[in-house]
Design a protein around this motif. Structure first.
Motif, mmCIF file in Angstrom:
data_model
loop_
_atom_site.group_PDB
_atom_site.id
_atom_site.type_symbol
_atom_site.label_atom_id
_atom_site.label_comp_id
_atom_site.label_asym_id
_atom_site.label_seq_id
_atom_site.Cartn_x
_atom_site.Cartn_y
_atom_site.Cartn_z
ATOM 1 N N ALA A 1 30.340 -58.607 83.036
ATOM 2 C CA ALA A 1 31.017 -58.698 82.215
ATOM 3 C C ALA A 1 31.070 -57.250 81.867
ATOM 4 O O ALA A 1 32.557 -56.253 81.536
ATOM 5 C CB ALA A 1 31.015 -59.247 81.579
ATOM 6 N N ALA A 2 30.572 -56.678 81.210
ATOM 7 C CA ALA A 2 29.850 -55.039 80.413
ATOM 8 C C ALA A 2 30.684 -53.762 81.275
ATOM 9 O O ALA A 2 31.592 -53.562 81.273
ATOM 10 C CB ALA A 2 29.628 -54.804 79.517
ATOM 11 N N ARG B 1 42.889 -48.212 83.525
ATOM 12 C CA ARG B 1 43.719 -47.410 83.202
ATOM 13 C C ARG B 1 44.269 -46.907 82.112
ATOM 14 O O ARG B 1 44.652 -46.359 82.570
ATOM 15 C CB ARG B 1 43.883 -48.989 81.492
ATOM 16 C CG ARG B 1 45.015 -49.077 81.139
ATOM 17 C CD ARG B 1 44.401 -49.537 79.592
ATOM 18 N NE ARG B 1 43.191 -49.181 78.324
ATOM 19 C CZ ARG B 1 44.068 -48.113 77.714
ATOM 20 N NH1 ARG B 1 44.825 -47.942 77.594
ATOM 21 N NH2 ARG B 1 43.602 -47.315 77.041
ATOM 22 N N ARG C 1 26.293 -60.945 80.928
ATOM 23 C CA ARG C 1 27.196 -60.196 80.119
ATOM 24 C C ARG C 1 27.197 -58.729 80.365
ATOM 25 O O ARG C 1 27.926 -57.383 79.942
ATOM 26 C CB ARG C 1 25.616 -59.991 78.894
ATOM 27 C CG ARG C 1 26.260 -61.605 78.269
ATOM 28 C CD ARG C 1 25.829 -61.346 76.966
ATOM 29 N NE ARG C 1 23.923 -60.935 76.988
ATOM 30 C CZ ARG C 1 22.917 -61.985 76.658
ATOM 31 N NH1 ARG C 1 23.493 -62.666 76.851
ATOM 32 N NH2 ARG C 1 21.834 -61.606 77.245
ATOM 33 N N GLU D 1 38.141 -51.763 84.201
ATOM 34 C CA GLU D 1 39.041 -51.880 83.562
ATOM 35 C C GLU D 1 39.527 -50.389 83.354
ATOM 36 O O GLU D 1 41.042 -50.319 83.236
ATOM 37 C CB GLU D 1 39.546 -53.282 83.711
ATOM 38 C CG GLU D 1 38.877 -54.713 84.099
ATOM 39 C CD GLU D 1 39.094 -55.761 83.700
ATOM 40 O OE1 GLU D 1 39.349 -55.851 82.363
ATOM 41 O OE2 GLU D 1 38.853 -57.064 84.751
ATOM 42 N N GLU D 2 38.481 -50.418 81.805
ATOM 43 C CA GLU D 2 39.717 -49.474 81.560
ATOM 44 C C GLU D 2 38.992 -48.442 81.653
ATOM 45 O O GLU D 2 40.639 -47.413 81.412
ATOM 46 C CB GLU D 2 38.202 -49.479 79.870
ATOM 47 C CG GLU D 2 37.981 -48.677 78.989
ATOM 48 C CD GLU D 2 39.707 -49.165 77.679
ATOM 49 O OE1 GLU D 2 40.609 -47.570 77.578
ATOM 50 O OE2 GLU D 2 40.407 -49.720 78.317
ATOM 51 N N ARG E 1 33.031 -54.872 84.492
ATOM 52 C CA ARG E 1 33.920 -54.755 84.786
ATOM 53 C C ARG E 1 35.172 -54.081 83.318
ATOM 54 O O ARG E 1 36.265 -53.803 84.379
ATOM 55 C CB ARG E 1 34.257 -56.584 84.956
ATOM 56 C CG ARG E 1 35.222 -57.206 85.439
ATOM 57 C CD ARG E 1 35.598 -58.636 85.509
ATOM 58 N NE ARG E 1 35.515 -59.099 84.549
ATOM 59 C CZ ARG E 1 34.133 -59.875 84.334
ATOM 60 N NH1 ARG E 1 33.047 -59.803 86.366
ATOM 61 N NH2 ARG E 1 34.215 -60.662 83.731
ATOM 62 N N ARG E 2 33.950 -54.677 82.411
ATOM 63 C CA ARG E 2 35.344 -54.236 81.274
ATOM 64 C C ARG E 2 35.659 -52.500 81.616
ATOM 65 O O ARG E 2 36.635 -52.126 81.417
ATOM 66 C CB ARG E 2 34.731 -54.507 79.979
ATOM 67 C CG ARG E 2 35.454 -56.222 79.183
ATOM 68 C CD ARG E 2 35.366 -56.619 78.611
ATOM 69 N NE ARG E 2 33.682 -56.354 77.971
ATOM 70 C CZ ARG E 2 32.615 -56.967 77.408
ATOM 71 N NH1 ARG E 2 32.919 -58.445 78.906
ATOM 72 N NH2 ARG E 2 31.449 -56.705 77.335
ATOM 73 N N ALA E 3 34.792 -51.974 81.480
ATOM 74 C CA ALA E 3 34.594 -50.366 81.379
ATOM 75 C C ALA E 3 35.201 -50.374 82.864
ATOM 76 O O ALA E 3 36.172 -49.404 82.661
ATOM 77 C CB ALA E 3 32.768 -49.931 82.186
#
Length: 409
Positions: A200-201, A211, A197, A207-208, A203-205
């Motif tokens: 994944a958090a 972006r 978890r 990616e954001e 990785r999302r951060a």
């Protein structure tokens, strides 16, 4: 704090050997970093009281509880106070004290619970070999006492252990092993899930963050390039052609206003993550605006092919690719003419942006952040970007973006 690697589905992850799989708690629910006084005192009271009841039920075959036996019970329970900080000495200590207690002929009973708790703490902490060794030593002592040493040990006149007693001892050992291993497996599972978890958090951060960096770069690079060119035009014509200088200043105002609006939209996303954007994301339907802005910067853009209807993510990526490519032409090419060709076939959109060169400036080869951002956008959608000089001296950007075929606009 010691650590041990556990391999999960996503690769090697870490879990705490002497710490909790969740913040602030150990495996038994005690707060991390504190001595387990409460549970130890309750367990000691249970062992003393329970052993007293067990002594009444085993008066014929075992030695009654005496002060020495009670001291052994208190020591065995008291050692559990260190079970989280020193699990190996505690599991061997409780096993040794229990072995002495049983060899002295005192009643069977809750004293075995102290060994079970110490073994559980050692296994959960990662010291499986020490736990099973201590448990095996206690079992060996019990077998020696029950089948050989009973002749010289109290109580007098005692015989060898019966099959029922050996079955109970074996069952008790099996239960301790099963419960400890189950707790260890569950704890490792908690640790893997928590690490996955967190990964994944992160990785999302990441990616954001990428972006937002791409959005800001695309917006600012394009708009500031237009502003820079028009400012140069305005300064050059301020005295000789005031009307053309006014047109340049008007272009600067328009480009800066648009850039401020898009930057504000990105910042609003940062301030209130998860909220719907106030304005729709740009797409190829705004291609005429790019052509007009490029014309104000002195670049003539010829568009062939009709913009197809695309999913929002692909539409935004295609718009940014064209925007960045035209910006690079304005900044790094001596050509004042560019061509944009759109073609959709078989669920794939092909975007080609050409200029006739020659290249000017040190960044004309396509190694800057803009092309890197375009490649990241395309890769996120499963597409590709190819950029480089042509044989005739011009420069070409070719984007291949997967998209579901749909009706044209």
């Amino acid at each position: 704090m010691d650590e041990r690697r556990v391999r999960g589905r996503g690769g090697p992850v870490r879990w705490w050997r002497h710490g909790p799989p969740w913040p602030g708690r150990r495996a038994d629910g005690e707060p991390a970093g504190r001595w387990p006084w409460r549970s130890t005192v309750l367990l000691a009271a249970f062992v003393l009281i329970g052993s007293g009841f067990a002594a009444h039920g085993q008066q014929d075959g075992r030695v009654a509880l005496d002060p020495f036996a009670r001291v052994l019970l208190v020591v065995a329970a008291g050692l559990l106070l260190w079970r989280h900080r020193r699990p190996v000495p505690v599991v061997f200590g409780t096993a040794a004290v229990t072995a002495v207690y049983l060899a002295a002929g005192h009643p069977y009973g809750p004293v075995l619970l102290t060994v079970a708790v110490a073994c559980f703490a050692a296994v959960v902490a990662g010291h499986r070999r020490a736990a099973w060794t201590a448990l095996g030593m206690l079992g060996a002592v019990q077998l020696l006492v029950a089948h050989w040493l009973y002749r010289w040990l109290p109580p007098s006149g005692d015989g060898p252990a019966s099959l029922a007693q050996e079955t109970v001892a074996a069952t008790w050992i099996a239960v301790v092993v099963a419960v400890s291993e189950l707790a260890r497996v569950r704890r490792e599972q908690w640790a893997r899930e928590r690490a996955e978890r967190a990964q994944a958090a992160r990785r999302r951060a990441d990616e954001e963050r990428l972006r937002i960096a791409r959005e800001l770069h695309d917006v600012l690079a394009h708009s500031l390039s237009v502003i820079n060119v028009q400012a140069g035009v305005g300064l050059a014509l301020l005295d000789s052609d005031p009307a053309q200088a006014r047109t340049a200043l008007t272009t600067i105002k328009s480009a800066s206003k648009e850039a401020l609006g898009e930057v504000r939209q990105v910042l609003d996303t940062l301030r209130a993550p998860g909220d719907a954007p106030r304005a729709p994301a740009p797409g190829l339907d705004r291609l005429p605006e790019l052509v007009e802005q490029a014309a104000r910067a002195g670049l003539t853009v010829e568009v062939t092919g009709r913009p197809p209807r695309l999913p929002p993510g692909t539409d935004l990526a295609a718009f940014r690719v064209v925007q960045e490519a035209l910006t690079n032409v304005v900044r790094h090419s001596g050509s004042r003419h560019a061509r944009v060709h759109l073609e959709q076939a078989g669920g794939v959109l092909r975007l080609t942006i050409d200029d006739d060169g020659p290249a000017v400036g040190t960044d004309a080869g396509g190694s800057g952040n803009g092309l890197a951002g375009m490649r990241e956008r395309a890769a996120a959608l499963g597409g590709t970007i190819e950029a480089g000089p042509r044989d005739d001296g011009g420069f070409r950007v070719l984007a291949v973006l997967p998209s579901a075929p749909g009706p044209e606009r």
